[in-house]
Design a protein around this motif. Structure first.
Motif, mmCIF file in Angstrom:
data_model
loop_
_atom_site.group_PDB
_atom_site.id
_atom_site.type_symbol
_atom_site.label_atom_id
_atom_site.label_comp_id
_atom_site.label_asym_id
_atom_site.label_seq_id
_atom_site.Cartn_x
_atom_site.Cartn_y
_atom_site.Cartn_z
ATOM 1 N N PRO A 86 -19.130 5.899 2.012
ATOM 2 C CA PRO A 86 -18.450 5.491 3.257
ATOM 3 C C PRO A 86 -19.150 4.618 4.219
ATOM 4 C CG PRO A 86 -19.065 8.007 3.159
ATOM 5 C CD PRO A 86 -19.962 7.388 2.067
ATOM 6 N N PHE A 87 -20.311 4.258 4.154
ATOM 7 C CA PHE A 87 -20.763 3.003 4.987
ATOM 8 C C PHE A 87 -20.428 1.985 4.263
ATOM 9 C CE2 PHE A 87 -24.547 -0.025 5.551
ATOM 10 C CZ PHE A 87 -24.298 -0.271 6.685
ATOM 11 N N THR A 88 -20.087 1.477 2.957
ATOM 12 C CA THR A 88 -19.750 0.303 2.207
ATOM 13 C C THR A 88 -18.367 0.165 2.532
ATOM 14 O OG1 THR A 88 -21.573 0.604 0.551
ATOM 15 C CG2 THR A 88 -19.664 -0.491 -0.175
ATOM 16 N N LEU A 89 -17.546 1.472 2.461
ATOM 17 C CA LEU A 89 -16.133 1.278 2.683
ATOM 18 C C LEU A 89 -15.794 0.734 4.041
ATOM 19 C CD1 LEU A 89 -14.893 4.508 0.909
ATOM 20 C CD2 LEU A 89 -14.497 2.075 0.012
ATOM 21 N N TRP A 90 -16.428 1.304 4.921
ATOM 22 C CA TRP A 90 -16.514 1.069 6.330
ATOM 23 C C TRP A 90 -16.758 -0.702 6.461
ATOM 24 C CZ3 TRP A 90 -20.453 -0.634 9.539
ATOM 25 C CH2 TRP A 90 -20.065 -1.098 10.971
ATOM 26 N N LEU A 118 -16.425 2.108 17.125
ATOM 27 C CA LEU A 118 -16.557 3.502 17.786
ATOM 28 C C LEU A 118 -16.284 4.676 16.801
ATOM 29 C CD1 LEU A 118 -15.895 2.773 21.456
ATOM 30 C CD2 LEU A 118 -18.255 3.154 20.367
ATOM 31 N N LEU A 119 -15.140 4.450 16.187
ATOM 32 C CA LEU A 119 -14.532 5.483 15.311
ATOM 33 C C LEU A 119 -15.303 5.926 14.104
ATOM 34 C CD1 LEU A 119 -11.962 7.329 15.251
ATOM 35 C CD2 LEU A 119 -10.960 5.576 13.617
ATOM 36 N N PRO A 120 -15.980 5.220 13.394
ATOM 37 C CA PRO A 120 -17.118 5.607 12.238
ATOM 38 C C PRO A 120 -17.988 6.448 13.184
ATOM 39 C CG PRO A 120 -16.485 3.339 11.931
ATOM 40 C CD PRO A 120 -15.781 3.788 13.516
ATOM 41 N N VAL A 121 -18.551 5.935 14.148
ATOM 42 C CA VAL A 121 -19.557 6.782 14.870
ATOM 43 C C VAL A 121 -19.317 8.179 15.300
ATOM 44 C CG1 VAL A 121 -21.388 6.819 16.926
ATOM 45 C CG2 VAL A 121 -20.952 4.504 15.575
ATOM 46 N N ILE A 122 -17.894 8.106 15.832
ATOM 47 C CA ILE A 122 -17.546 9.504 16.356
ATOM 48 C C ILE A 122 -17.145 10.216 15.223
ATOM 49 C CG2 ILE A 122 -15.439 10.492 17.649
ATOM 50 C CD1 ILE A 122 -15.185 8.022 19.150
ATOM 51 N N VAL A 123 -16.850 9.893 14.070
ATOM 52 C CA VAL A 123 -16.537 10.761 12.934
ATOM 53 C C VAL A 123 -17.832 11.116 12.438
ATOM 54 C CG1 VAL A 123 -15.235 10.729 10.557
ATOM 55 C CG2 VAL A 123 -14.244 9.877 12.817
ATOM 56 N N ALA A 124 -18.896 10.173 11.978
ATOM 57 C CA ALA A 124 -19.846 10.211 11.048
ATOM 58 C C ALA A 124 -20.984 11.084 11.913
ATOM 59 C CB ALA A 124 -20.462 9.106 10.396
ATOM 60 N N ALA A 125 -21.242 10.779 13.186
ATOM 61 C CA ALA A 125 -22.345 11.369 13.848
ATOM 62 C C ALA A 125 -22.169 13.021 13.566
ATOM 63 C CB ALA A 125 -22.353 11.009 15.384
ATOM 64 N N PRO A 126 -21.480 13.616 13.976
ATOM 65 C CA PRO A 126 -21.330 15.169 13.929
ATOM 66 C C PRO A 126 -21.834 15.646 12.297
ATOM 67 C CG PRO A 126 -19.360 14.382 15.109
ATOM 68 C CD PRO A 126 -19.930 13.121 14.640
ATOM 69 N N VAL A 127 -21.077 14.825 11.511
ATOM 70 C CA VAL A 127 -21.403 15.239 10.075
ATOM 71 C C VAL A 127 -22.933 15.147 9.654
ATOM 72 C CG1 VAL A 127 -20.888 14.645 7.728
ATOM 73 C CG2 VAL A 127 -18.929 14.726 9.453
ATOM 74 N N LEU A 128 -23.474 13.857 10.072
ATOM 75 C CA LEU A 128 -24.841 13.574 9.935
ATOM 76 C C LEU A 128 -25.786 14.426 10.768
ATOM 77 C CD1 LEU A 128 -24.840 9.666 9.697
ATOM 78 C CD2 LEU A 128 -24.791 11.355 7.739
ATOM 79 N N LEU A 129 -25.367 15.031 11.808
ATOM 80 C CA LEU A 129 -26.230 15.543 12.591
ATOM 81 C C LEU A 129 -26.306 17.042 12.082
ATOM 82 C CD1 LEU A 129 -25.574 14.278 16.169
ATOM 83 C CD2 LEU A 129 -27.714 14.187 14.933
#
Length: 161
Positions: A86-90, A118-129
């Motif tokens: 996902p990081f590479t795609l973003w 902001l959108l990647p952070v909003i989406v990824a932060a809950p998943v990573l946490l």
């Protein structure tokens, strides 16, 4: 080799001032190079180099950090891919959008630049946490790695010049 097999007494700590001296020298060299060759920033080469280097170091640091966990090789590979794909795609999508002028003022009625940040952070932060593996990974990584990750900001000195 994992972190449990090496005693702390075997590895001598490196003085912090030595790392600081390298960072200061590198920042000075980079700033001088950008100042001495004004066409360099306009070529896009520094931006491309910084992005690729930061991406590669994140991928390498993630893998080395995963090696210091108690994960099986398949768990390490799955975790690394779950973070890096996902990081590479973003990165690829935003870089392509930037090259095509999507973030220029007036290019869209929607605020695309804040959305891209902001959108990647909003989406990824809950998943990573909520991920136990990411928590174990962060516990296994030395804190200095997370701080050293910010070293790429040195390349921002080109805008000061």
């Amino acid at each position: 080799m994992n972190a449990d097999t090496v005693s702390a007494a075997v590895m001598a700590p490196r003085p912090a001032w030595l790392s600081l001296m390298w960072i200061v020298a590198f920042t000075t060299l980079w700033t001088w190079l950008v100042y001495a060759l004004p066409a360099l920033p306009e070529s896009g080469f520094p931006a491309l180099g910084v992005r690729l280097m930061a991406h590669g170091l994140i991928a390498l640091g993630l893998w080395i950090g995963l090696e210091s966990t108690a994960f099986t090789p398949r768990q390490r590979q799955a975790t690394w891919l779950a973070v890096m794909v996902p990081f590479t795609l973003w990165a690829a999508v935003t870089w392509t959008a930037a090259i095509n002028g999507a973030f220029r003022t007036g290019a869209s009625s929607l605020p695309l630049l804040p959305a891209a940040m902001l959108l990647p952070v909003i989406v990824a932060a809950p998943v990573l946490l909520l991920s136990k593996r990411v928590g174990q990974l962060l516990d296994a990584m030395p804190m200095t790695w997370l701080i050293a990750l910010q070293l790429y900001r040195v390349f921002g000195s080109q805008w000061l010049v």
